[in-house]
Design an enzyme around this catalytic site. Structure first.
Site, PDB file in Angstrom:
ATOM      1  CB  SER A 265      -0.892   0.018   1.246  1.00  0.00           C
ATOM      2  OG  SER A 265      -0.075   0.228   2.391  1.00  0.00           O
ATOM      3  CE  LYS A 266       1.079   8.219  -1.488  1.00  0.00           C
ATOM      4  NZ  LYS A 266       1.706   8.700  -0.270  1.00  0.00           N
ATOM      5  NE  ARG A 267      -0.429   2.317   7.883  1.00  0.00           N
ATOM      6  CZ  ARG A 267       0.014   2.950   8.956  1.00  0.00           C
ATOM      7  NH1 ARG A 267      -0.022   4.263   9.003  1.00  0.00           N
ATOM      8  NH2 ARG A 267       0.496   2.290   9.983  1.00  0.00           N
ATOM      9  CB  ALA A 269       5.292   3.576  -0.421  1.00  0.00           C
ATOM     10  CG  ASP A 270       3.431   7.523   2.428  1.00  0.00           C
ATOM     11  OD1 ASP A 270       4.098   7.717   1.377  1.00  0.00           O
ATOM     12  OD2 ASP A 270       2.228   7.814   2.539  1.00  0.00           O
TER      13      ASP A 270
END
Ligand code: GLU
Length: 513
Positions: A265-267, A269-270
């Site tokens: 998920s984008k999370r 990656a962050d």
């Protein structure tokens, strides 16, 4: 003769293209090229609520950046133009109406409140699935329950309606996925999906099937998240009378979190501080910036190589592939079923491999830019030499400057452990005689002349070179390790080398013995 392969990448412009989408495009491209077929790009923008300005341009630029060439489609043109679904509205309506006329679909007039009430009623009755289907449709407001004249009157009066698929009650729907094998679904598990929405636009399911048919698509290669929709699509091909030319399906494995559990998920990656979008993206509504592989310093060939092996491998030990090699090795049969763990360290490793293959001249501008940003000047010649000296040691071009700090800056501190171990009387003598030799040196200050000068000088002084080299490096750079010292001196330049040797002699404590 067998039919020409035609595949398509069909993204929705709902935001920046996820790196998984780039992998889908890549697999389609590799397969098309391998089979001597065509690669199409179709923009699936029928969900007007999710449309994001700039997303389509982003998709095109991302594909261009990684080197995926489109043969036909949005931005290129071709015999089936337009390739943007919002511009093909009428085509889908004709097919939806045809299904209604043939008794395979129907008009439904239920309002949002009525649908909600149905859902609540079914949930209260503990119905297995609260949905519009072969059973529940008969209690709703549609062209199967209303009188034909009422249906016509409502449509003529402009009442909003949708067209729904009349899913058969008891039928087996089967498809043979090229990666997963046979997938069987009972039609009772498929609800009466909306095909045409009240805004006159088709849903993804209808538009996708109609376009794949019209555009002569032979293979649908897409993400695993579409596998649950595939039986519905098979049913639609059947109802539309196109079953004999239905494309083959290949559903690609998911990209998993770095730890390997759950979908990336984008999370993730962050949290992990890595990109999951090919290019940097600025959200047009919030202004939030998401990092991109390109801006983070990844080379497109590294991203391609990394993505190609995320869910596929040719069954050999080979890891480095050019696009041409990928094309010749690619085989759908070797795509894995299991999800692929997204390991950013592997992406860095690939980048390292491609950085070291890059000509020094191409890496030099990155060194110059960073030097300039740090208030230094660096000639092209010097930057080229730095790239050559250090490219084996970095993952990214922007790291070259950091690695080159000891070249740009005179040492301010010296590694104490190395000093304690190596800065001895021999070292002091070696640095002194070498400095003297350089003061009278008037040849070209090049790595090999420096090397000869150093070894001649040390020999004359009766000092073993192997014993003092770390001290020499310490004197020049402040550190005990680093790249080739002769080349380093060449790049630093004679005057600065002499200056550093003197500074070391003054700064480092002279050892007792
Ligand atoms: N528009 C869909 C998407 O955004 C395409 C899925 C498919 O390839 O059928 O992923």
């Amino acid at each position: 003769m067998s039919q020409q392969v035609r595949v398509r990448f069909a993204p929705s412009p709902t935001g920046p293209l996820h790196i998984g989408g780039v992998r889908t495009a890549l697999y389609n491209y590799l397969f098309a090229r391998k089979m001597g077929g065509k690669m199409l790009l179709r923009i699936e923008d029928t969900d007007q609520n999710r449309f994001v300005p700039g997303a389509e341009e982003y998709i095109l630029e991302s594909l261009r950046w990684v080197g995926i060439e489109i043969d036909e489609g949005q931005g290129i043109g071709g015999p089936h133009a337009p390739y943007r679904q919002s511009e093909r509205k009428d085509i889908y309506r004709v097919e939806a109406e045809r299904l209604v006329a043939e008794g395979k679909a129907y008009y439904a007039f239920d309002t949002a409140d009525e649908l909600d009430a149905m859902r609540k009623r079914l949930e209260a009755a503990n119905a297995p699935a609260a949905q519009y289907n072969a059973i529940t449709r008969m209690q709703m407001k549609n062209s199967l329950t209303l009188k034909p004249e009422d249906v016509k009157a409502r449509i003529d009066a402009g009442d909003p309606y949708v067209i729904r698929l009349k899913t058969p009650r008891k039928e087996e729907v089967r498809l043979n996925d090229l990666i997963r094998g046979w997938v069987n679904v009972h039609s009772s598990a498929i609800d009466d999906k909306v095909l045409l929405k009240s805004d006159g636009l088709p849903t993804y399911h209808l538009a996708n099937v109609v376009d794949d048919h019209i555009m002569g698509i032979t293979h649908v290669i897409r993400g695993e998240e579409w596998l649950p929709s595939a039986p519905l699509h098979v049913l639609l091909y059947r109802y539309l009378g196109w079953e004999s030319t239905m494309p083959q399906f290949a559903h690609l494995p998911l990209l998993l979190k770095p730890e390997g559990n759950g979908k990336l998920s984008k999370r993730d990656a962050d949290l992990g501080g890595f990109p999951i979008f090919p290019l940097q993206w600025t959200d047009p509504f919030s202004g939030t910036v998401a990092r991109g592989f390109r801006e983070d310093g990844y080379l497109p060939e590294a991203v391609v190589n990394f993505l190609a092996l995320l869910g596929w491998n040719p069954g050999t030990e080979q890891e480095l592939f050019t696009m041409a090699e990928l094309i010749s090795s690619f085989d759908i049969a070797q795509i894995h079923k299991a999800g692929a763990r997204f390991d950013i360290e592997k992406a860095k490793w690939f980048n390292h491999q491609y950085i070291r293959q890059r000509p020094n001249e191409e890496l030099a501008p990155a060194v110059q830019q960073q030097a300039e940003a740090n208030g230094l000047t660096c000639s092209a010649d010097k930057a080229i030499k730095i790239a050559g000296l250090l490219k084996e040691r970095v993952n990214f071009a922007h790291e070259l400057f950091t690695e080159a700090r000891t070249i740009f800056y005179t040492p301010e501190v010296y590694d104490e452990t190395i000093a304690a171990a190596k800065w001895n009387a021999d070292a002091v003598r070696a640095v002194t005689v070498f400095r003297d030799a350089l003061q009278s040196f008037d040849g070209e200050f090049m790595a090999d002349t420096i090397k000869h000068t150093l070894s001649d000088t040390l020999q004359q002084a009766g000092i073993k070179q192997g014993k003092i080299m770390q001290a020499m490096r310490l004197a020049l750079t402040g550190s005990g390790t680093g790249p080739d010292l002769m080349l380093t001196m060449e790049i630093i330049g004679k005057d600065e080398v002499i200056k550093r040797l003197e500074q070391a002699l003054e700064t480092l404590k002279t050892p007792a013995s």
